[in-house]
Design a protein around this motif. Structure first.
Motif, PDB file in Angstrom:
ATOM      1  N   ALA A  51      -0.637  15.845 -79.567  1.00 29.96           N
ATOM      2  CA  ALA A  51      -0.069  15.734 -78.212  1.00 29.96           C
ATOM      3  C   ALA A  51       1.399  15.338 -78.315  1.00 29.96           C
ATOM      4  O   ALA A  51       1.837  14.779 -79.318  1.00 29.96           O
ATOM      5  N   THR A  52       2.132  15.648 -77.266  1.00 32.05           N
ATOM      6  CA  THR A  52       3.527  15.243 -77.160  1.00 32.05           C
ATOM      7  C   THR A  52       3.572  13.954 -76.355  1.00 32.05           C
ATOM      8  O   THR A  52       2.953  13.863 -75.298  1.00 32.05           O
ATOM      9  N   THR A  53       4.288  12.964 -76.870  1.00 28.06           N
ATOM     10  CA  THR A  53       4.379  11.699 -76.147  1.00 28.06           C
ATOM     11  C   THR A  53       5.176  11.921 -74.862  1.00 28.06           C
ATOM     12  O   THR A  53       6.027  12.796 -74.778  1.00 28.06           O
ATOM     13  N   GLN A  56       2.126  14.403 -69.953  1.00 29.91           N
ATOM     14  CA  GLN A  56       0.727  14.331 -69.566  1.00 29.91           C
ATOM     15  C   GLN A  56      -0.005  15.636 -69.888  1.00 29.91           C
ATOM     16  O   GLN A  56       0.566  16.719 -69.790  1.00 29.91           O
ATOM     17  N   ARG A  57      -1.258  15.515 -70.279  1.00 32.76           N
ATOM     18  CA  ARG A  57      -2.152  16.638 -70.560  1.00 32.76           C
ATOM     19  C   ARG A  57      -1.589  17.603 -71.615  1.00 32.76           C
ATOM     20  O   ARG A  57      -1.803  18.811 -71.542  1.00 32.76           O
ATOM     21  N   SER A  58      -0.863  17.071 -72.580  1.00 34.93           N
ATOM     22  CA  SER A  58      -0.284  17.931 -73.619  1.00 34.93           C
ATOM     23  C   SER A  58      -1.167  18.023 -74.860  1.00 34.93           C
ATOM     24  O   SER A  58      -0.847  18.753 -75.793  1.00 34.93           O
TER      25      SER A  58
END
Length: 166
Positions: A51-53, A56-58
C-alpha cells in the motif's frame, strides 16, 4: 444458518501479521494470515500486500495467498522484497524468494527449494546485494528414514538437538 455464515466470515478474516515500511517511508508492505490459525484446505496460507502511505484504499495484493508466503522484508533499494514461502512443496518445504516490484514480476527462488526446516529469520545486507538467513539443520538421510519407517511420534526433549545455522 446466519450464525454459520457469520462464523465462516469470521474464520476467513485476514489479519496483518508483519508490517514493514519501505526505506523511503512512502509504501507499506504487510502480510496477512487467517484468524486463529484457520486454514484453507489442509495447509496454512498467507497473503502479502503493498500500500501507499497517506492514500486510502491503496492496498494491493502482490502475493496471491495460495501458499504460506510470509515475513516479507524490503530490499534497501526499495525496488524489491524477499519473503519466506512453502510454494515449492506446500506445507512441507521452505525457501527464500525475491520479488521485484515492477510490472507482473514473478517471485524468484533464492535458496534450495527442498529445505524441510523452516527459515527462522533473514535480513538484507546494507547494500541489498546479499541476504543472511537462519535455519535449522536438515535431518540426515538416516534420520529421515528412521522417522518415516519407525512410526515414532514421540520426541524426547534434548535427545536430538537441531542447531540453527547462519
Amino acid at each position: 444458518m446466519e450464525d454459520q455464515s457469520f462464523l465462516e466470515t469470521l474464520c476467513n478474516l485476514e489479519i496483518p501479521v508483519t508490517v514493514r515500511f519501505s526505506p523511503d517511508q512512502r509504501r507499506v508492505l504487510f502480510s496477512t494470515q487467517l484468524t486463529w490459525g484457520h486454514k484453507k484446505g489442509s495447509h496454512a496460507v498467507s497473503t502479502i500486500w503493498l500500500a501507499t502511505t497517506n492514500v486510502q484504499r491503496s492496498a494491493q495484493r502482490i502475493i496471491c495467498g495460495t501458499f504460506n508466503d510470509y515475513a516479507p522484508a524490503w530490499n534497501p533499494n526499495g525496488n524489491s522484497i524477499a519473503f519466506i514461502s512453502d510454494r515449492a512443496q506446500v506445507g512441507r518445504n521452505w525457501a527464500l524468494y525475491m520479488l521485484a516490484l515492477h510490472d507482473e514480476a514473478q517471485p524468484v527462488l533464492l535458496t534450495p527449494p527442498d529445505n524441510q526446516s523452516p527459515i527462522t529469520a533473514f535480513a538484507f545486507s546494507p547494500d541489498g546485494h546479499s541476504i543472511a538467513s537462519i535455519t535449522l539443520d536438515e535431518k540426515s538421510t538416516e534420520e529421515k528414514w528412521a522417522a518415516d519407517n519407525n512410526n515414532e511420534d514421540a520426541r524426547v526433549w534434548g535427545k536430538a538437538w537441531s542447531y540453527a545455522r547462519l
